[in-house]
Write a protein that holds these residues in place. Structure first.
Motif, PDB file in Angstrom:
ATOM      1  N   ALA A  92     -65.841 -53.757 -48.053  1.00 52.98           N
ATOM      2  CA  ALA A  92     -66.072 -52.315 -48.144  1.00 52.98           C
ATOM      3  C   ALA A  92     -67.522 -52.011 -48.505  1.00 52.98           C
ATOM      4  O   ALA A  92     -68.169 -51.145 -47.906  1.00 52.98           O
ATOM      5  CB  ALA A  92     -65.131 -51.705 -49.182  1.00 52.98           C
ATOM      6  N   ILE A  93     -68.058 -52.748 -49.486  1.00 52.00           N
ATOM      7  CA  ILE A  93     -69.445 -52.542 -49.901  1.00 52.00           C
ATOM      8  C   ILE A  93     -70.401 -52.879 -48.759  1.00 52.00           C
ATOM      9  O   ILE A  93     -71.389 -52.173 -48.523  1.00 52.00           O
ATOM     10  CB  ILE A  93     -69.753 -53.397 -51.148  1.00 52.00           C
ATOM     11  N   SER A  94     -70.101 -53.960 -48.023  1.00 53.10           N
ATOM     12  CA  SER A  94     -70.941 -54.363 -46.896  1.00 53.10           C
ATOM     13  C   SER A  94     -70.976 -53.289 -45.823  1.00 53.10           C
ATOM     14  O   SER A  94     -72.037 -52.968 -45.271  1.00 53.10           O
ATOM     15  CB  SER A  94     -70.428 -55.679 -46.294  1.00 53.10           C
ATOM     16  N   ASN A  95     -69.809 -52.730 -45.505  1.00 55.05           N
ATOM     17  CA  ASN A  95     -69.746 -51.704 -44.466  1.00 55.05           C
ATOM     18  C   ASN A  95     -70.539 -50.463 -44.863  1.00 55.05           C
ATOM     19  O   ASN A  95     -71.212 -49.847 -44.025  1.00 55.05           O
ATOM     20  CB  ASN A  95     -68.289 -51.332 -44.180  1.00 55.05           C
ATOM     21  N   VAL A  96     -70.453 -50.094 -46.137  1.00 62.72           N
ATOM     22  CA  VAL A  96     -71.222 -48.938 -46.607  1.00 62.72           C
ATOM     23  C   VAL A  96     -72.718 -49.234 -46.545  1.00 62.72           C
ATOM     24  O   VAL A  96     -73.516 -48.389 -46.116  1.00 62.72           O
ATOM     25  CB  VAL A  96     -70.805 -48.571 -48.056  1.00 62.72           C
ATOM     26  N   PHE A  97     -73.115 -50.445 -46.953  1.00 64.27           N
ATOM     27  CA  PHE A  97     -74.524 -50.824 -46.920  1.00 64.27           C
ATOM     28  C   PHE A  97     -75.071 -50.778 -45.496  1.00 64.27           C
ATOM     29  O   PHE A  97     -76.165 -50.241 -45.260  1.00 64.27           O
ATOM     30  CB  PHE A  97     -74.706 -52.229 -47.489  1.00 64.27           C
ATOM     31  N   VAL A  98     -74.325 -51.326 -44.546  1.00 71.46           N
ATOM     32  CA  VAL A  98     -74.780 -51.338 -43.149  1.00 71.46           C
ATOM     33  C   VAL A  98     -74.939 -49.908 -42.625  1.00 71.46           C
ATOM     34  O   VAL A  98     -75.920 -49.582 -41.952  1.00 71.46           O
ATOM     35  CB  VAL A  98     -73.791 -52.132 -42.267  1.00 71.46           C
ATOM     36  N   GLU A  99     -73.983 -49.049 -42.956  1.00 73.13           N
ATOM     37  CA  GLU A  99     -74.066 -47.658 -42.500  1.00 73.13           C
ATOM     38  C   GLU A  99     -75.249 -46.943 -43.148  1.00 73.13           C
ATOM     39  O   GLU A  99     -75.973 -46.187 -42.492  1.00 73.13           O
ATOM     40  CB  GLU A  99     -72.762 -46.930 -42.833  1.00 73.13           C
ATOM     41  N   LEU A 100     -75.468 -47.175 -44.441  1.00 78.60           N
ATOM     42  CA  LEU A 100     -76.619 -46.593 -45.135  1.00 78.60           C
ATOM     43  C   LEU A 100     -77.930 -47.064 -44.512  1.00 78.60           C
ATOM     44  O   LEU A 100     -78.855 -46.276 -44.295  1.00 78.60           O
ATOM     45  CB  LEU A 100     -76.594 -46.971 -46.614  1.00 78.60           C
ATOM     46  N   PHE A 101     -77.994 -48.364 -44.216  1.00 77.61           N
ATOM     47  CA  PHE A 101     -79.199 -48.930 -43.624  1.00 77.61           C
ATOM     48  C   PHE A 101     -79.462 -48.329 -42.247  1.00 77.61           C
ATOM     49  O   PHE A 101     -80.597 -47.956 -41.924  1.00 77.61           O
ATOM     50  CB  PHE A 101     -79.060 -50.449 -43.527  1.00 77.61           C
ATOM     51  N   ASN A 102     -78.415 -48.205 -41.434  1.00 79.53           N
ATOM     52  CA  ASN A 102     -78.572 -47.624 -40.097  1.00 79.53           C
ATOM     53  C   ASN A 102     -78.958 -46.150 -40.172  1.00 79.53           C
ATOM     54  O   ASN A 102     -79.772 -45.669 -39.368  1.00 79.53           O
ATOM     55  CB  ASN A 102     -77.285 -47.791 -39.293  1.00 79.53           C
ATOM     56  N   ASP A 103     -78.385 -45.423 -41.130  1.00 80.21           N
ATOM     57  CA  ASP A 103     -78.744 -44.010 -41.302  1.00 80.21           C
ATOM     58  C   ASP A 103     -80.197 -43.876 -41.771  1.00 80.21           C
ATOM     59  O   ASP A 103     -80.898 -42.943 -41.370  1.00 80.21           O
ATOM     60  CB  ASP A 103     -77.807 -43.345 -42.313  1.00 80.21           C
ATOM     61  N   PHE A 104     -80.627 -44.816 -42.616  1.00 81.99           N
ATOM     62  CA  PHE A 104     -82.024 -44.819 -43.066  1.00 81.99           C
ATOM     63  C   PHE A 104     -82.960 -45.025 -41.879  1.00 81.99           C
ATOM     64  O   PHE A 104     -83.968 -44.324 -41.736  1.00 81.99           O
ATOM     65  CB  PHE A 104     -82.235 -45.900 -44.115  1.00 81.99           C
ATOM     66  N   LEU A 105     -82.630 -45.968 -41.012  1.00 84.75           N
ATOM     67  CA  LEU A 105     -83.438 -46.184 -39.810  1.00 84.75           C
ATOM     68  C   LEU A 105     -83.442 -44.939 -38.927  1.00 84.75           C
ATOM     69  O   LEU A 105     -84.457 -44.597 -38.316  1.00 84.75           O
ATOM     70  CB  LEU A 105     -82.893 -47.374 -39.008  1.00 84.75           C
ATOM     71  N   GLY A 106     -82.298 -44.242 -38.888  1.00 87.86           N
ATOM     72  CA  GLY A 106     -82.189 -43.043 -38.068  1.00 87.86           C
ATOM     73  C   GLY A 106     -83.136 -41.938 -38.495  1.00 87.86           C
ATOM     74  O   GLY A 106     -83.549 -41.111 -37.676  1.00 87.86           O
ATOM     75  N   LEU A 107     -83.501 -41.928 -39.782  1.00 89.93           N
ATOM     76  CA  LEU A 107     -84.444 -40.922 -40.260  1.00 89.93           C
ATOM     77  C   LEU A 107     -85.807 -41.064 -39.576  1.00 89.93           C
ATOM     78  O   LEU A 107     -86.567 -40.104 -39.481  1.00 89.93           O
ATOM     79  CB  LEU A 107     -84.624 -41.056 -41.780  1.00 89.93           C
TER      80      LEU A 107
END
Length: 298
Positions: A92-107
């Motif tokens: 669960a933590i990994s999935n949240v981290f990956v999504e956060l990282f991808n959203d950060f790149l999206g900025l």
């Protein structure tokens, strides 16, 4: 992301976190109930039975019991570190981290960080690149686990093994998973590896790790300078460290190549009967729960 308010963002990540538990549980149940060529659970069981059988048939230390000291603890670590830990939160933590990282790149308008599209390479070269990159990163991280006192507190769990056997590979603190995966994520993501390629390379690494820790007296002849092996790796677990290697030696996980290239290899003699562990390990906990807590208490 810019069109979402704070509440929607929190709900998005909460849903990812919560759905990951049921998602991983369903995945694990499917793995157990449906053996296949890409089934991690049954590959792990199969490789473990294979190497255990080899230990029984051709043991290096013939006086060592099949059910050696710490055997059942190590078996529990196998299932905890690769299944239970993911089930209770890591996935669960990994999935949240990956999504956060991808959203950060999206900025910044970046959809991914793939720098090398290895999918266009011949399949053998994809495996080779992924294997070399992953193992070199792991070798560097492993050195830091020995050199940095705060990391060594966690790595002591692995070195608390007093009799070597295949399952000793998996006796390690769950914090090591977080450290290795966090450092590996960006470099491996940049080469655009596929899930199938990663699975094959990972299972090959599991097999080598099993053999490295097994009660087997092999060094693979001339290939010992490329692949880690039982006769080399037992010195990594030596309780007595040489003056020239005060933090340890033979840090390779799958490959011995890095140790020979960078001067951290040390195989002075037959290490079949050397004492394993670390200084004052007689006072170290020998049960799972206390080993889990020990690094946080120090």
């Amino acid at each position: 992301m810019e069109d979402l308010n704070l509440q929607q963002i929190m709900e998005k990540y909460t849903d990812i976190f919560l759905n990951s538990f049921s998602g991983y549980f369903n995945y694990l149940m499917n793995e157990i109930q449906n053996p296949s060529l890409t089934n991690y659970f049954w590959w792990l069981i199969g490789l473990s039975v294979l190497v255990l059988s080899m230990e029984i048939i051709i043991p290096w230390r013939k006086d060592q019991k099949i059910i050696r000291k710490g055997f059942w603890l190590d078996v529990f670590y196998v299932f905890f570190n690769f299944f239970i830990f993911s089930l209770i939160g890591y996935n669960a933590i990994s999935n949240v981290f990956v999504e956060l990282f991808n959203d950060f790149l999206g900025l910044f308008g970046i959809e991914n960080i793939i720098a090398f599209h290895i999918q266009n390479f011949p399949i053998w070269s994809q495996f080779l690149i992924l294997f070399l990159v992953a193992d070199f990163i792991q070798w560097n991280v492993h050195i830091q686990l020995h050199k940095r006192s705060w990391l060594w507190k966690f790595h002591k769990v692995h070195h608390s093994v007093k009799e070597m056997g295949f399952a000793a590979q998996f006796r390690f603190h769950f914090m090591e998973t977080l450290i290795y995966k966090a450092i590996q994520y960006i470099p491996l993501a940049m080469i655009g590896f596929g899930i199938q390629e990663f699975f094959i390379v990972h299972m090959f690494g599991v097999l080598i790790g099993h053999l490295n820790h097994a009660n087997l007296g092999w060094d693979y002849g001339p290939f010992k300078y490329i692949f880690n092996n039982p006769k080399m790796h037992i010195w990594h677990h030596s309780k007595a460290l040489p003056v020239e290697h005060p933090f340890g030696m033979n840090f390779g996980l799958s490959l011995s190549l890095w140790d020979y290239l960078f001067g951290t290899a040390h195989v002075p003699e037959n290490g079949k009967d050397i004492e394993l562990g670390f200084e004052n390990d007689e006072n170290y906990p020998q049960d799972f729960w206390n080993q889990l807590k020990k690094p946080f208490k120090e």
